[in-house]
Scaffold this motif. Structure first.
Motif, PDB file in Angstrom:
ATOM      1  N   PRO A 196       0.807  -1.229   0.000  1.00 26.09           N
ATOM      2  CA  PRO A 196       0.000   0.000   0.000  1.00 26.09           C
ATOM      3  C   PRO A 196       0.837   1.274   0.000  1.00 26.09           C
ATOM      4  O   PRO A 196       0.445   2.284  -0.591  1.00 26.09           O
ATOM      5  CB  PRO A 196      -0.852  -0.109   1.271  1.00 26.09           C
ATOM      6  CG  PRO A 196      -0.218  -1.170   2.097  1.00 26.09           C
ATOM      7  CD  PRO A 196       0.483  -2.090   1.166  1.00 26.09           C
ATOM      8  N   VAL A 197       1.999   1.219   0.627  1.00 24.57           N
ATOM      9  CA  VAL A 197       2.881   2.396   0.655  1.00 24.57           C
ATOM     10  C   VAL A 197       3.413   2.682  -0.745  1.00 24.57           C
ATOM     11  O   VAL A 197       3.404   3.822  -1.221  1.00 24.57           O
ATOM     12  CB  VAL A 197       4.041   2.181   1.651  1.00 24.57           C
ATOM     13  CG1 VAL A 197       4.976   3.386   1.649  1.00 24.57           C
ATOM     14  CG2 VAL A 197       3.517   1.920   3.057  1.00 24.57           C
ATOM     15  N   SER A 216       0.579   3.877  -3.077  1.00 24.28           N
ATOM     16  CA  SER A 216       0.215   5.259  -2.794  1.00 24.28           C
ATOM     17  C   SER A 216       1.205   6.228  -3.438  1.00 24.28           C
ATOM     18  O   SER A 216       0.820   7.246  -4.034  1.00 24.28           O
ATOM     19  CB  SER A 216       0.146   5.492  -1.285  1.00 24.28           C
ATOM     20  OG  SER A 216      -0.121   6.845  -0.998  1.00 24.28           O
ATOM     21  N   GLU A 217       2.479   5.895  -3.321  1.00 25.01           N
ATOM     22  CA  GLU A 217       3.510   6.761  -3.893  1.00 25.01           C
ATOM     23  C   GLU A 217       3.434   6.759  -5.421  1.00 25.01           C
ATOM     24  O   GLU A 217       3.598   7.802  -6.072  1.00 25.01           O
ATOM     25  CB  GLU A 217       4.884   6.300  -3.428  1.00 25.01           C
ATOM     26  CG  GLU A 217       5.974   7.334  -3.583  1.00 25.01           C
ATOM     27  CD  GLU A 217       5.743   8.568  -2.726  1.00 25.01           C
ATOM     28  OE1 GLU A 217       6.037   9.681  -3.228  1.00 25.01           O
ATOM     29  OE2 GLU A 217       5.265   8.447  -1.579  1.00 25.01           O
ATOM     30  N   LYS A 223       0.743   6.242  -7.209  1.00 28.29           N
ATOM     31  CA  LYS A 223      -0.436   7.025  -7.593  1.00 28.29           C
ATOM     32  C   LYS A 223      -0.102   8.513  -7.620  1.00 28.29           C
ATOM     33  O   LYS A 223      -0.587   9.257  -8.484  1.00 28.29           O
ATOM     34  CB  LYS A 223      -1.596   6.763  -6.626  1.00 28.29           C
ATOM     35  CG  LYS A 223      -2.257   5.402  -6.810  1.00 28.29           C
ATOM     36  CD  LYS A 223      -3.328   5.168  -5.741  1.00 28.29           C
ATOM     37  CE  LYS A 223      -3.841   3.738  -5.773  1.00 28.29           C
ATOM     38  NZ  LYS A 223      -4.807   3.473  -4.671  1.00 28.29           N
TER      39      LYS A 223
END
Length: 444
Positions: A56-57, A60-61, A63
């Motif tokens: 997820p990290v 997110s980056e 995106k």
């Protein structure tokens, strides 16, 4: 920064020559590189190469980088070799060693392959939309002027009666066939090469089916060697699709320029789409259609350019393939521009509804008279001779009431059937699948 660099530096002139325009071209691919990376790391997490807490990290980056691309703010920094290096560097800058994990199980070879395919299928979707807009304008004008007759030509000689309904409608149907080429190119494009790595696969247990589904591909390029062999082949096949649309545009542009001239005066182009002369105050030049013709003719050389770059290369990757991007990537914007300009002018074009008032066009009704006499029982060859002698003697009086009824003729344009053809082709693309897949991947 070079992903392959070890303990020596490349000569600066060699670097300049080998990198060429690649960094500039890679900006076309930036957001697609991010999409491919998002699918790849999602798959890597599923096989244990990225931690569940890391995914997820990283996503997110990524995106955030994707949104940077969409805003037109993504750049490849000085000293950074390509888009892949820039994306990985941005991740590493923010996340440290975690960002270095995203390259496991892939090579820049399959990375650029998937970037090119994601970019190309998106561009083909936009081309299809632009073709449909022009198609609709042509059909509308065909219906509007279906009863306005014009001369039909063979050998640039006045031949037989035609109509503006036929003329506009002919180009609309031509675009239907062009779209079949576009659909074939799209189907060949929409196959997943990711996981082929440098062309020989990976010892990691990659789940290529998963990345295929995540990116909305119809299927994968199964054989990893063939996936790499597809570099250049895809661009050539798409080039043929672009070239066939461009061929229709070039022909339409030539007709429009000719019919707009004072010697013909069949159509009048909108004033805002013409230019003047610095010396002749009466001039209204059809520059837009002339440029469409030239650009379209240039686009028709695209498959040959790609073929000549990739010709006779053996199996495997070679740096020659880099040069294909320079002719291929900008071609889409050029074609879309031509399609949009053509649609705009067709929408505003004015038709001369009194062409046939000029008696110079009377002889084009000669075949109608021959057919009338033959229908009344006179042998065709005798009817042909009689009408020919009447024309030479100046005694031919044309009947300008056309009675064509068969399918596709002046009196029966079959425009609804042509529209149905176009819709069937459009429905066969299934663009909604890739739109939905990308939305899911981006969490939108």
């Amino acid at each position: 920064m070079k992903l392959w660099e070890k303990n020596f530096e490349v000569n600066k002139e060699i670097e300049r020559f080998t990198v060429g325009r690649d960094r500039e071209m890679d900006l076309y691919l930036a957001k697609y590189d991010v999409l491919g990376s998002m699918a790849h790391i999602t798959m890597l997490e599923s096989i244990g190469l990225i931690g569940k807490d890391e995914l997820p990290v990283l996503l997110s980056e990524l995106k955030g980088i994707y949104e940077l691309c969409e805003r037109g703010e993504f750049t490849i920094e000085d000293g950074v070799e390509d888009v892949h290096s820039q994306v990985e560097m941005l991740l590493t800058r923010q996340l440290g060693d975690m960002g270095k994990k995203i390259h496991s199980g892939r090579s820049r070879n399959d990375q650029v392959l998937v970037d090119l395919k994601l970019f190309t299928r998106h561009q083909l979707m936009e081309i299809a939309d632009a073709v449909k807009v022009l198609f609709d304008e042509l059909i509308q004008k065909s219906n509007q002027y279906k009863d306005v007759l014009m001369p039909g030509y063979t050998h640039l000689q006045v031949a037989m009666p035609s109509s503006f309904g036929l003329w506009f409608g002919a180009y609309a149907e031509s675009l239907c066939d062009d779209m079949l080429f576009l659909q074939a190119a799209y189907r060949m494009t929409n196959r997943n090469p990711l996981g082929s790595a440098a062309g020989y696969g990976s010892s990691f247990p990659l789940n290529r089916t998963m990345t295929t589904q995540l990116l909305g591909f119809d299927s994968m390029d199964y054989n990893v060697v063939y996936a790499q062999m597809g570099r250049g082949k895809m661009e050539r096949n798409v080039g043929f699709a672009i070239a066939t649309i461009a061929g229709t545009l070039a022909k339409l542009a030539f007709d429009a320029c000719m019919f707009n001239s004072q010697n013909f005066s069949f159509v009048k182009l909108p004033k805002e789409c013409t230019t003047g002369s610095s010396i002749m105050p009466h001039k209204k030049n059809p520059d837009v259609f002339e440029l469409i013709r030239a650009k379209s003719n240039k686009l028709q050389s695209l498959p040959q350019q790609v073929t000549l770059i990739m010709n006779n290369l053996p199996v495997g990757y070679f740096r020659d393939l880099q040069i294909i991007k320079e002719v291929f990537l900008p071609a889409f914007d050029e074609l879309k521009d031509c399609l949009q300009m053509a649609a705009y002018i067709i929408n505003k074009i004015e038709v001369n509804e009194h062409i046939l008032d000029n008696p110079m066009y009377d002889p084009m009704f000669s075949v109608e008279e021959v057919n009338r006499l033959a229908a009344e029982g006179l042998p065709f060859r005798d009817a042909y001779k009689k009408v020919g002698l009447d024309i030479e003697a100046g005694q031919f009086v044309p009947d300008k009431h056309i009675r064509h009824t068969h399918e596709g003729s002046i009196g029966n344009l079959c425009n609804p059937q042509i529209q149905q053809l176009m819709q069937q082709v459009l429905d066969g693309f299934h663009f909604e699948r890739i739109i939905e897949a990308e939305k899911q991947l981006l969490g939108r």
